[in-house]
Write a protein that holds these residues in place. Structure first.
Motif, PDB file in Angstrom:
ATOM      1  N   ALA A 102       5.728   5.167  -5.308  1.00 20.47           N
ATOM      2  CA  ALA A 102       4.770   5.994  -4.576  1.00 20.47           C
ATOM      3  C   ALA A 102       4.118   7.002  -5.517  1.00 20.47           C
ATOM      4  N   HIS A 103       4.907   7.537  -6.449  1.00 23.31           N
ATOM      5  CA  HIS A 103       4.388   8.582  -7.336  1.00 23.31           C
ATOM      6  C   HIS A 103       4.557   8.220  -8.795  1.00 23.31           C
ATOM      7  N   ARG A 104       3.722   8.830  -9.627  1.00 23.75           N
ATOM      8  CA  ARG A 104       3.640   8.342 -11.001  1.00 23.75           C
ATOM      9  C   ARG A 104       4.852   8.667 -11.859  1.00 23.75           C
ATOM     10  N   GLN A 105       5.519   9.779 -11.588  1.00 22.27           N
ATOM     11  CA  GLN A 105       6.624  10.153 -12.464  1.00 22.27           C
ATOM     12  C   GLN A 105       7.743   9.103 -12.406  1.00 22.27           C
ATOM     13  N   PHE A 156       6.609   5.959 -14.351  1.00 22.17           N
ATOM     14  CA  PHE A 156       6.686   6.140 -15.812  1.00 22.17           C
ATOM     15  C   PHE A 156       8.137   6.131 -16.300  1.00 22.17           C
ATOM     16  N   HIS A 205       0.811  -1.218   0.000  1.00 22.86           N
ATOM     17  CA  HIS A 205       0.000   0.000   0.000  1.00 22.86           C
ATOM     18  C   HIS A 205       0.844   1.268   0.000  1.00 22.86           C
ATOM     19  N   GLU A 206       2.116   1.094  -0.306  1.00 22.84           N
ATOM     20  CA  GLU A 206       2.979   2.252  -0.534  1.00 22.84           C
ATOM     21  C   GLU A 206       2.919   2.669  -2.002  1.00 22.84           C
ATOM     22  N   ILE A 207       2.347   1.799  -2.832  1.00 23.63           N
ATOM     23  CA  ILE A 207       2.312   2.074  -4.271  1.00 23.63           C
ATOM     24  C   ILE A 207       1.198   3.060  -4.603  1.00 23.63           C
ATOM     25  N   GLY A 208       1.562   4.168  -5.217  1.00 23.31           N
ATOM     26  CA  GLY A 208       0.572   5.145  -5.666  1.00 23.31           C
ATOM     27  C   GLY A 208       0.391   5.123  -7.168  1.00 23.31           C
ATOM     28  N   GLY A 209       1.416   4.665  -7.871  1.00 23.21           N
ATOM     29  CA  GLY A 209       1.349   4.645  -9.339  1.00 23.21           C
ATOM     30  C   GLY A 209       2.080   3.451  -9.912  1.00 23.21           C
ATOM     31  N   LEU A 210       1.466   2.858 -10.926  1.00 23.31           N
ATOM     32  CA  LEU A 210       2.034   1.689 -11.588  1.00 23.31           C
ATOM     33  C   LEU A 210       2.035   1.976 -13.086  1.00 23.31           C
ATOM     34  N   ALA A 211       3.198   1.890 -13.700  1.00 23.65           N
ATOM     35  CA  ALA A 211       3.285   2.071 -15.151  1.00 23.65           C
ATOM     36  C   ALA A 211       3.669   0.738 -15.786  1.00 23.65           C
ATOM     37  N   CYS A 268       9.692   2.689 -16.057  1.00 21.90           N
ATOM     38  CA  CYS A 268       9.108   1.787 -17.047  1.00 21.90           C
ATOM     39  C   CYS A 268       9.720   2.042 -18.425  1.00 21.90           C
TER      40      CYS A 268
END
Lengths: 156, 83, 156, 83
Positions: free
Chosen positions: A99-102, A105, A23-29, A108
């Motif tokens: 944690a964050h999307r940048q 991305f 639950h530390e994951i905020g964004g997955l690319a 990835c």
């Protein structure tokens, strides 16, 4: 985690296993490469992916380590298929969670860019004019170089 | 030394793998390639463009000046095209 | 395609439906946003997503149209959930598929960046110190602006 | 005119939606906000920071100078935080 396999993969199941309980994951690319049905003007019947067993796994593991060194990732995954693949089939899956999307991305894109220029896979395409080895694309080298520029001391 | 060839290098050379006994003058990757090139027309054709040739010694990318010895696994291949 | 819904989504099924039968697709980029269990130093119990029914769908459709105008996409998808969500739950899915990976990645990032700054959703977080409306992040504005800079005449 | 309020604007104003009869001096978004601000302390507080206020007229983002009329649906909300 990295895997080289003949069998297809289940995107949903792989991603669920990758992120489950974290639950530390905020964004997955995620990136999935697929077999297209055309090569330039020709129709593609199939492609065959050859690799260098042993070195492939080492190269992928090193690329994944490098991604984890550069970005604060909570999870990462690379699955690459080998053998004969038909149009529409999945070739490769790369995923990065943070944690964050940048970060997700960027990691990835880094994973697939470096995989394309550093991991020992070779594609042969089957068209009406016969089998043909795919040539390396200059665009792939350039895509990989933008990450090199960010860290000129990184291992190849 | 164990030699491995991949993709069209394998096709041109005609085998996927072979065991070779190195002559004493072969001590580096570049010297190995020079020696291999002289083994026949398939080898010469496969190794003609060294700038596009990938070389791995014991499954790690290697430069021309890198040392090689009888116990090494050396792989030669064209630019990679996975992903 | 865009969707706003309370229910969870099945990433694998959504992506499979999006790409099925289209053999022009060479690359698929996907982003999933998830609920994290922390807000700064506090534990997050849950978050509630409010939206503006009617305008939300219009805004998402326009963002998707803009992505398709800018990149040669074979398929695109935006799913955004509303209502109460707990840590680990999926909030949003954006996906873009194209012949080549660069277009897929760029369009995917564009979709989530513009969604974050243009689509009428508001998050309220529940922590031990009570419910709190999430404030807009400057970083999100900056991420969205890099796409504006590429096309200053684009509609807001 | 139908007015809609979202997120903490709704909390401060105390209703999610209301129908209002516009006085003749209200012809633009900016004039509507001036008029609303004077309706009570909740409105004044909700509308204090106009730079952070999102306004949509008939579900499209609108600028202060945009005209508004009795048949419009106008929504006021804080900066969006989805995704």
């Amino acid at each position: 985690m990295i895997r080289v396999q003949r069998e297809d993969f289940d995107l949903g199941a792989e991603v669920a296993a990758l992120t489950r309980g974290n639950h530390e994951i905020g964004g997955l690319a995620v990136f999935v490469g697929l077999v297209r049905d055309r090569v330039g003007e020709e129709n593609l019947g199939a492609m065959t992916l050859e690799h260098y067993p042993g070195m492939t796994e080492k190269a992928l593991a090193r690329i994944e380590e490098e991604a984890n060194r550069r970005w604060p990732l909570e999870a990462s995954l690379v699955i690459h298929r080998v053998g004969r693949l038909e149009p529409g089939e999945q070739i490769v899956l790369v995923a990065a969670a943070s944690a964050h999307r940048q970060a997700a991305f960027e990691a990835c894109q880094f994973l697939i860019d470096w995989l394309k220029t550093k991991a020992p896979f070779w594609k042969q395409e089957e068209t009406a004019s016969g089998p043909k080895w795919v040539e390396a694309r200059a665009g792939d080298d350039e895509a990989a170089k933008r990450w090199q520029a960010q860290d000129p001391d990184a291992a190849q | 030394m164990k030699l491995l060839y991949f993709a069209w290098l394998k096709v041109k050379i005609g085998v996927a793998a072979e065991e070779v006994a190195l002559p004493p003058e072969v001590g580096t990757v570049a010297e190995l390639l020079d020696w291999l090139e002289a083994r026949g027309p398939g080898y010469a054709e496969a190794l003609a463009d060294r700038s596009a040739l990938g070389v791995a010694v014991n499954q790690e990318y290697a430069r021309p000046e890198e040392p090689v010895g009888p116990d090494d696994e050396v792989a030669l291949f064209p630019p990679v095209t996975g992903g």
